[in-house]
Design a protein around this motif. Structure first.
Motif, PDB file in Angstrom:
ATOM      1  N   GLU A  12      32.419  37.293 149.055  1.00 25.91           N
ATOM      2  CA  GLU A  12      32.919  35.918 149.092  1.00 25.91           C
ATOM      3  C   GLU A  12      31.974  34.977 148.337  1.00 25.91           C
ATOM      4  N   GLU A  13      31.421  35.430 147.212  1.00 24.11           N
ATOM      5  CA  GLU A  13      30.419  34.653 146.493  1.00 24.11           C
ATOM      6  C   GLU A  13      30.927  33.274 146.068  1.00 24.11           C
ATOM      7  N   GLU A  14      32.208  33.159 145.735  1.00 24.68           N
ATOM      8  CA  GLU A  14      32.735  31.896 145.224  1.00 24.68           C
ATOM      9  C   GLU A  14      32.876  30.842 146.318  1.00 24.68           C
ATOM     10  N   SER A  15      33.192  31.264 147.528  1.00 27.23           N
ATOM     11  CA  SER A  15      33.493  30.299 148.588  1.00 27.23           C
ATOM     12  C   SER A  15      32.254  29.824 149.347  1.00 27.23           C
ATOM     13  N   LEU A  16      31.153  30.577 149.293  1.00 29.05           N
ATOM     14  CA  LEU A  16      30.000  30.287 150.146  1.00 29.05           C
ATOM     15  C   LEU A  16      29.361  28.915 149.903  1.00 29.05           C
ATOM     16  N   PRO A  17      29.106  28.483 148.657  1.00 24.46           N
ATOM     17  CA  PRO A  17      28.505  27.153 148.481  1.00 24.46           C
ATOM     18  C   PRO A  17      29.374  26.030 149.044  1.00 24.46           C
ATOM     19  N   GLU A  18      30.687  26.112 148.807  1.00 28.79           N
ATOM     20  CA  GLU A  18      31.589  25.074 149.315  1.00 28.79           C
ATOM     21  C   GLU A  18      31.643  25.099 150.835  1.00 28.79           C
ATOM     22  N   LEU A  19      31.670  26.293 151.415  1.00 29.34           N
ATOM     23  CA  LEU A  19      31.709  26.410 152.868  1.00 29.34           C
ATOM     24  C   LEU A  19      30.439  25.859 153.496  1.00 29.34           C
ATOM     25  N   SER A  20      29.288  26.170 152.938  1.00 34.44           N
ATOM     26  CA  SER A  20      28.024  25.663 153.474  1.00 34.44           C
ATOM     27  C   SER A  20      27.962  24.143 153.431  1.00 34.44           C
ATOM     28  N   SER A  21      28.379  23.567 152.311  1.00 32.32           N
ATOM     29  CA  SER A  21      28.367  22.100 152.185  1.00 32.32           C
ATOM     30  C   SER A  21      29.296  21.463 153.204  1.00 32.32           C
ATOM     31  N   TRP A  22      30.440  22.076 153.424  1.00 31.01           N
ATOM     32  CA  TRP A  22      31.428  21.542 154.371  1.00 31.01           C
ATOM     33  C   TRP A  22      30.884  21.591 155.800  1.00 31.01           C
ATOM     34  N   ILE A  23      30.313  22.727 156.179  1.00 30.41           N
ATOM     35  CA  ILE A  23      29.756  22.858 157.528  1.00 30.41           C
ATOM     36  C   ILE A  23      28.614  21.856 157.728  1.00 30.41           C
ATOM     37  N   THR A  24      27.742  21.753 156.748  1.00 27.91           N
ATOM     38  CA  THR A  24      26.607  20.835 156.854  1.00 27.91           C
ATOM     39  C   THR A  24      27.080  19.400 157.034  1.00 27.91           C
ATOM     40  N   ARG A  25      28.111  19.014 156.284  1.00 31.06           N
ATOM     41  CA  ARG A  25      28.641  17.647 156.414  1.00 31.06           C
ATOM     42  C   ARG A  25      29.155  17.394 157.831  1.00 31.06           C
ATOM     43  N   VAL A  26      29.901  18.353 158.379  1.00 31.23           N
ATOM     44  CA  VAL A  26      30.452  18.203 159.735  1.00 31.23           C
ATOM     45  C   VAL A  26      29.317  18.126 160.762  1.00 31.23           C
ATOM     46  N   MET A  27      28.308  18.964 160.617  1.00 35.74           N
ATOM     47  CA  MET A  27      27.186  18.976 161.552  1.00 35.74           C
ATOM     48  C   MET A  27      26.426  17.643 161.523  1.00 35.74           C
ATOM     49  N   GLU A  28      26.182  17.132 160.341  1.00 40.23           N
ATOM     50  CA  GLU A  28      25.427  15.892 160.220  1.00 40.23           C
ATOM     51  C   GLU A  28      26.228  14.700 160.707  1.00 40.23           C
ATOM     52  N   PRO A 100      35.985  23.988 158.926  1.00 38.21           N
ATOM     53  CA  PRO A 100      34.843  23.558 159.748  1.00 38.21           C
ATOM     54  C   PRO A 100      35.096  22.261 160.509  1.00 38.21           C
ATOM     55  N   ASP A 101      36.104  21.498 160.098  1.00 41.78           N
ATOM     56  CA  ASP A 101      36.429  20.259 160.817  1.00 41.78           C
ATOM     57  C   ASP A 101      36.901  20.546 162.244  1.00 41.78           C
ATOM     58  N   GLU A 102      37.260  21.777 162.528  1.00 39.53           N
ATOM     59  CA  GLU A 102      37.707  22.151 163.871  1.00 39.53           C
ATOM     60  C   GLU A 102      36.530  22.377 164.823  1.00 39.53           C
ATOM     61  N   ILE A 103      35.324  22.492 164.293  1.00 41.31           N
ATOM     62  CA  ILE A 103      34.168  22.857 165.118  1.00 41.31           C
ATOM     63  C   ILE A 103      33.909  21.870 166.260  1.00 41.31           C
ATOM     64  N   PRO A 104      33.879  20.550 166.033  1.00 41.99           N
ATOM     65  CA  PRO A 104      33.614  19.627 167.152  1.00 41.99           C
ATOM     66  C   PRO A 104      34.617  19.767 168.299  1.00 41.99           C
ATOM     67  N   GLY A 105      35.896  19.963 167.975  1.00 46.82           N
ATOM     68  CA  GLY A 105      36.897  20.124 169.026  1.00 46.82           C
ATOM     69  C   GLY A 105      36.705  21.400 169.823  1.00 46.82           C
ATOM     70  N   LEU A 106      36.363  22.494 169.143  1.00 48.21           N
ATOM     71  CA  LEU A 106      36.109  23.754 169.832  1.00 48.21           C
ATOM     72  C   LEU A 106      34.879  23.636 170.722  1.00 48.21           C
ATOM     73  N   ARG A 107      33.830  23.009 170.205  1.00 48.15           N
ATOM     74  CA  ARG A 107      32.603  22.810 170.991  1.00 48.15           C
ATOM     75  C   ARG A 107      32.887  22.002 172.249  1.00 48.15           C
ATOM     76  N   LYS A 108      33.700  20.975 172.117  1.00 52.56           N
ATOM     77  CA  LYS A 108      34.029  20.111 173.251  1.00 52.56           C
ATOM     78  C   LYS A 108      34.761  20.888 174.345  1.00 52.56           C
ATOM     79  N   MET A 109      35.657  21.790 173.952  1.00 53.04           N
ATOM     80  CA  MET A 109      36.402  22.558 174.954  1.00 53.04           C
ATOM     81  C   MET A 109      35.490  23.493 175.737  1.00 53.04           C
ATOM     82  N   VAL A 110      34.442  23.997 175.090  1.00 55.58           N
ATOM     83  CA  VAL A 110      33.511  24.883 175.784  1.00 55.58           C
ATOM     84  C   VAL A 110      32.577  24.087 176.688  1.00 55.58           C
TER      85      VAL A 110
END
Length: 315
Positions: A12-28, A100-110
């Motif tokens: 998945e070499e092509e998707s990894l940089p975009e995925l990392s940036s997306w996750i980092t943005r959501v986390m921050e 990754p935008d789904e992460i906060p909602g999943l975290r909240k349910m747990v």
């Protein structure tokens, strides 16, 4: 640490940089403390070099594990679970079909709603209906019936777990699609579901074929049996063995009685004789299988391992 994002991947070499940036943005944006664990399952492209570059840019948050060869998604998840340190663990695929935008909602349910495990439900999919959607519907329906867990999408890669769950289970073979079932048999029954976005694949091709459904049903049978009878195999084999032996014995006893009452009646040239004899042999074999299984279970290092939820006044 709030979150561990565990991401198994293969080529998945092509998707990894975009995925990392997306996750980092959501986390921050949500001010979460986090780690991203990439598990490279024997990629043959430049995926590991990409992960290495991402880790050098952000060594505090990005970590990587690389397999020497391809072992499968279950092995990757199990290794990621062992390394995860967050209180909530999120799993997702690396192909950008999970948002990754789904992460906060999943975290909240747990954390806020008390679920041990939350599974995503890709209600609207972008897959080929004939080769993906229809087999998936059949697979999910069968799993719901067998397990008693009423999820719509067992195989969704986007899931959230309480830390205790992933530290208490073992995933191997192709069992990743049955993690909710494994969790239930381990005593974690607060299992929820959340509708999540499914995105069309942007790079590459899917790594899964139709054979996964055949393997999946075999794995479901294994999990169901081990979950119910792993510590007491005699209860299964002994029951069916005794039943088969009893039916065979009754059939043979009836023929012997008939022979006594009428000596001219043939004993061994009648179909019930061979049916009864076969049932008695099968019954004996099943009973012996249960006996051997019981000996193995009693000598297993995990024979007395049980998950304890809470203790009061006990060290």
């Amino acid at each position: 640490m709030d979150l561990s994002i565990v991401i198994p991947l293969l080529n998945e070499e092509e998707s990894l940089p975009e995925l990392s940036s997306w996750i980092t943005r959501v986390m921050e944006e949500n001010q979460f403390s986090y780690e991203i664990l990439y598990i490279d399952d024997g990629s043959t492209d430049q995926s590991w070099e990409v992960i290495r570059g991402l880790q050098e840019k952000d060594p505090h948050h990005i970590k990587g594990i690389r397999f020497q060869r391809n072992y499968g998604k279950s092995a990757a998840l199990n290794e990621g679970f062992r390394a995860a340190q967050g209180e909530v663990i999120i799993t997702m695929d690396a192909d950008l079909q999970d948002s990754p935008d789904e992460i906060p909602g999943l975290r909240k349910m747990v954390l806020d709603e008390g679920f041990d495990l939350v599974s995503g439900w890709k209600k609207k999919r972008y897959d080929n209906t004939l080769t993906k959607n229809l087999p998936s519907k059949f697979f999910n329906a069968a799993t719901r019936k067998v397990s008693g867990i009423y999820l719509h999408d067992f195989n969704c890669g986007l899931k959230a777990y309480r830390k205790k769950v992933i530290k208490s289970i073992e995933v191997y073979g192709e069992m990743h699609r049955y993690i909710p079932v494994i969790a239930k048999w381990s005593g974690f029954r607060r299992i929820g579901e959340k509708v999540v976005e499914h995105r069309a694949r942007k790079y590459g091709v899917t790594k899964f074929g139709l054979s996964r459904f055949v393997n999946g049903f075999l794995d479901l049978a294994s999990i169901t049996f081990v979950g119910k009878y792993g510590k007491r195999p005699m209860h299964f084999f002994g029951l069916w063995g005794s039943l088969c032996f009893a039916l065979g014995f009754v059939a043979i006893a009836y023929l012997i009685f008939a022979k006594i009452m009428n000596p001219e009646v043939s004993l061994s040239n009648r179909p019930p004789f061979y049916i009864g004899l076969t049932l008695m042999v099968i019954g004996s074999q099943l009973f012996l299988a249960g006996f051997i299984g019981e000996l193995i279970a009693r000598n297993s290092p995990g024979r007395n391992f049980y998950l304890v939820e809470e203790k009061l006044g006990v060290a």
